[in-house]
Design an enzyme around this catalytic site. Structure first.
Site, PDB file in Angstrom:
ATOM      1  N   CYS A  33       0.817  -1.000   0.184  1.00 43.46           N
ATOM      2  CA  CYS A  33       0.047   0.096   0.221  1.00 43.46           C
ATOM      3  C   CYS A  33       0.751   1.187  -0.028  1.00 43.46           C
ATOM      4  O   CYS A  33       2.235   1.234   0.090  1.00 43.46           O
ATOM      5  CB  CYS A  33      -0.919   0.038   1.360  1.00 43.46           C
ATOM      6  N   CYS A  36       3.507   1.685   2.745  1.00 41.63           N
ATOM      7  CA  CYS A  36       4.715   0.680   2.495  1.00 41.63           C
ATOM      8  C   CYS A  36       5.634   1.473   1.679  1.00 41.63           C
ATOM      9  O   CYS A  36       6.968   1.705   2.085  1.00 41.63           O
ATOM     10  CB  CYS A  36       4.192  -0.337   1.655  1.00 41.63           C
ATOM     11  N   ASP A 437       9.568  26.111 -32.632  1.00 46.18           N
ATOM     12  CA  ASP A 437      10.500  26.406 -33.308  1.00 46.18           C
ATOM     13  C   ASP A 437      10.288  26.165 -34.961  1.00 46.18           C
ATOM     14  O   ASP A 437       9.401  25.449 -35.175  1.00 46.18           O
ATOM     15  CB  ASP A 437      11.755  25.664 -32.954  1.00 46.18           C
ATOM     16  N   ASP A 631      14.147  21.570 -31.548  1.00 47.92           N
ATOM     17  CA  ASP A 631      14.975  20.430 -32.020  1.00 47.92           C
ATOM     18  C   ASP A 631      15.825  19.784 -30.876  1.00 47.92           C
ATOM     19  O   ASP A 631      16.667  18.921 -30.873  1.00 47.92           O
ATOM     20  CB  ASP A 631      15.682  20.757 -33.196  1.00 47.92           C
ATOM     21  N   ASP A 635      17.787  25.130 -28.708  1.00 47.15           N
ATOM     22  CA  ASP A 635      16.525  25.355 -27.982  1.00 47.15           C
ATOM     23  C   ASP A 635      16.495  24.588 -26.534  1.00 47.15           C
ATOM     24  O   ASP A 635      15.597  25.050 -26.057  1.00 47.15           O
ATOM     25  CB  ASP A 635      15.460  24.541 -28.975  1.00 47.15           C
TER      26      ASP A 635
END
Length: 739
Positions: A33, A36, A437, A631, A635
């Site tokens: 759970c 845990c 871009d 790209d 960028d």
């Protein structure tokens, strides 16, 4: 050059939140759970040298980021001290992990079936009573049926519960162990003190354990389906490869491949590793790698990637990457990393899980005392307290987010979208501005030299080629193609230097040559007289030796092709009420031509690489949630600054560290798909968390007020976990919309 978007070749910046320090991955066993997973995280974070740890309940894995080198054995010891088992799952065990995935089988169903065989007879009196029929099972027979369920088939709850108690924590197993032990113990006490005729509650303890086991088995089956995308990718690796050594073709194990080996890829076979085609021609199916449904033609010089399926031709491939360095291995790691890292919303669940079990035990104790003191019926009080513990399982809370993330990233990968950051998947649903871009994103990024103005065209073309002969820029390649077509060869060049945002310079035949933008020419004291052709990218070539006046030699004009899907991609985003912006270092004329072609009204042209991030910042300051599509090279600052960075991979390159999302094929339409997947996944996370919270908010009071018996509570608890996982799996049915 007017388009300088690819000139910067420095490594992409790391995206905030993505670890670049040493990391260790652990396989965790025994978690049941959210409590845990939270406890394992706390144990790992206490280890000296650990910077951060994230534990995924659904994948049962821990990702540990380190400030210093920490041996995996130290981390494993910390997990074991917390009461769980762990094993090192860090690379380079990729091949072993793939083999293990192929051998993986679902957990055995026999404990559930055997528990049901023992438990169903205990339900007969209850079911018969509903029909008005009295059926009595001797008390000692009930005891005999319930005992193996409680202490043999249910031993896992005692082991895990004891581990939690020893660590002064709590989890689902502790709740189940205490609750069923109370019902079992009460039944034994009544049997020994009041005889077999007394009503007993063995069915409550045995049936609850059976239902919990059934729920966990169904839950594990569902989780197995949730990681189907990773298993499908891992299954793409063939076990062997056919290697040509000399004149002999030999089949060898995949693990023994080396870079430079010559692979023989027969028709219909999978490509064993990344490489370059040396001989032959064929069409290769890369659908499971890039999401591209159509086969891709391959001929000498073409790149192929491991896992792709060869068509009808025979290929001889020179290996360029093997093992963990292949594109397929990187794809698998990206998907696994996305599923291992917690989404930000999971922090809320972690905070709740930290106090959940203690609060439930407190409510259970209050229920016991309140019912016992008010009604005097301590048997009913104990049963109501047991019902509170059983129904308040935190499993659904722990599974709500990771199973949705697993399903969402899996379906995205199948359709060519790699989500490496769970935070990006969570954030993309709220994006309202997408910044594109231009070159290589909305356009093909493969410009051609369309116009050359110079007194001696061959001489100018040869010099322009010489200046940038070692550059991999798309415009440099266009110049090289044009020069080769005219039968020219470049001259030796020295002192080559990129001028970010302006162009390039180099020394050729003793003269300093400059190739670049009108801005660069003005810095040299030159005024270009030729008008830039509409919609073209323009570069001027000049010579400027020290102590001499600069001389303009000629103009080169390049044209780029808009991608076929770019306009449809913009239209789809607009249909989603998303504003589209184009950002480029190219000149205004070329930018305007592309913008008209794709339907974008807002254009920012002539933007230097260093200024792209500033534009992203301005949009964000205006309240926009911004996705940047680029790209992934120069960028990178803008990709990292955006709320969501989306890198347009060049076919097979998926290692774009500045972006949270990578498009595995250069198709702008995938941007809308990525946002739609995020919206669907976010909706599933909200549904699952809502169901989990409401379930407990409603179920616990009903149990405390005596309106649920432990059997019904156990069934509801099991159903909650299974329903959460099943709801997340509905994401696998998503398909991209195509005209």
């Amino acid at each position: 050059m007017e388009s300088v978007e690819h000139e910067i070749t420095a490594a992409p910046a790391a995206r905030p939140g993505i670890a670049t320090r040493p990391a260790v991955n652990l396989k965790i066993e025994g978690m049941t759970c959210a409590s845990c997973s939270a406890r394992v995280e706390r144990a790992l974070r206490k280890v000296p040298g650990v910077r951060a740890a994230a534990v995924n309940l659904a994948t049962e894995k821990a990702s540990v980021d380190l400030d210093d080198a920490v041996a995996p054995a130290v981390l494993i010891a910390a997990v074991e001290k917390a009461g769980y088992a762990a094993a090192d799952a860090t690379e380079p065990a990729v091949a072993a992990a793939a083999a293990a995935a192929r051998r993986f089988t679902l957990p055995g169903w026999w404990p559930v079936a055997l528990a049901a065989v023992f438990s169903v007879p205990l339900l007969v009196p209850m079911l018969a009573a509903l029909a008005g029929i009295h059926v009595h099972i001797p008390g000692y027979l009930q005891w005999a049926l319930a005992t193996p369920v409680q202490f043999w088939l249910g031993a896992r709850f005692y082991r895990a519960g004891w581990g939690a108690a020893r660590a002064l924590s709590g989890n689902m197993d502790l709740l189940v162990a205490i609750g069923t032990s109370a019902a079992y113990g009460l039944s034994v006490y009544l049997l020994l003190t009041h005889g077999s005729g007394q009503h007993l509650y063995f069915e409550s303890s045995a049936v609850v354990i059976t239902l919990v086991l059934l729920g966990k088995w169904l839950e594990t089956r569902a989780k197995f389906q949730a990681v189907e995308a990773i298993r499908a990718l891992q299954a793409l690796r063939p076990d062997t490869a056919l290697v040509r050594r000399g004149a002999v073709d030999t089949e060898v194990a995949l693990a023994s491949l080396r870079v430079g080996d010559m692979l023989v890829v027969r028709p219909g076979a999978r490509v064993p590793a990344d490489g370059v085609v040396v001989e032959g021609a064929s069409e290769v199916d890369e659908a499971l790698l890039t999401g591209e449904s159509m086969p891709v033609a391959k001929s000498p010089g073409s790149r192929v990637t491991g896992g792709a399926v060869n068509g009808d031709g025979l290929l001889l491939v020179k290996t360029s990457a093997v093992g963990v360095d292949t594109a397929l291995a990187r794809i698998i790691r990206l998907v696994e990393d996305a599923q291992a890292v917690k989404a930000p919303i999971q922090r809320l669940v972690d905070r709740v899980a930290a106090v959940f079990v203690p609060v439930v035990l407190l409510i259970s104790a209050i229920t016991l005392l309140a019912w016992g003191l008010v009604s005097g019926d301590w048997q009913q009080a104990l049963l109501n307290a047991v019902a509170v513990q059983v129904i308040a399982c935190p499993c659904a809370l722990g599974l709500a987010t990771p199973t949705s993330i697993m399903a969402g990233t899996g379906v995205a990968a199948r359709h060519g979208i790699l989500i490496r950051d769970a935070g990006a998947l969570e954030t993309a649903h709220a994006v309202d501005v997408v910044v594109f871009d231009k070159t290589g994103t909305l356009t093909e990024g493969k410009p051609e030299l369309l116009r050359l103005e110079a007194g001696d065209q061959d001489s100018v073309l040869r010099l322009a080629w010489s200046v940038q002969q070692h550059s991999d820029h798309p415009l440099a390649r266009a110049v090289a193609r044009a020069g080769a077509q005219r039968g020219l060869t470049p001259l030796p060049a020295s002192d080559a230097q990129a001028l970010p945002g302006l162009g390039v310079r180099a020394t050729v035949d003793g003269a300093a040559l400059y190739l670049g933008t009108a801005r660069l020419m003005k810095q040299l004291g030159l005024t270009p007289t030729a008008a830039a052709p509409e919609g073209m990218t323009v570069a001027w070539l000049a010579r400027a030796n020290a102590g001499e006046a600069a001389e303009l030699l000629g103009m080169l004009a390049f044209g780029d092709t808009v991608r076929p899907t770019s306009r449809a991609a913009v239209e789809r985003l607009r249909a989603l009420n998303i504003r589209c912006v184009m950002l480029t270092g190219d000149n205004a004329g070329a930018a305007a031509a592309v913008a008209r072609a794709v339907g974008i009204d807002e254009v920012h042209a002539g933007v230097l690489p260093a200024d792209k991030r500033a534009l992203i910042d301005r949009l964000q300051q205006g309240g926009a949630r911004v996705a940047m599509v680029g790209d992934g090279i120069n960028d990178a600052p803008a990709l990292a600054a955006a709320d969501v960075g989306i890198a347009m991979a060049g076919g097979l390159d998926v290692a774009m560290h500045a972006a949270g999302i990578t498009l595995m094929r250069p198709d702008p339409a995938l941007v809308a798909d990525a946002i739609l997947i995020s919206r669907r996944t976010w909706r599933k996370i909200g549904q699952n968390l809502g169901w989990a919270f409401v379930y407990n908010l409603v179920g616990v009071p009903l149990a405390a007020f005596g309106l649920l018996n432990p059997v019904i509570a156990g069934a509801a608890m099991a159903a909650s976990s299974v329903s959460v996982v099943a709801n997340a799996l509905l994401l696998r049915r998503w398909r991209p919309a195509r005209p």
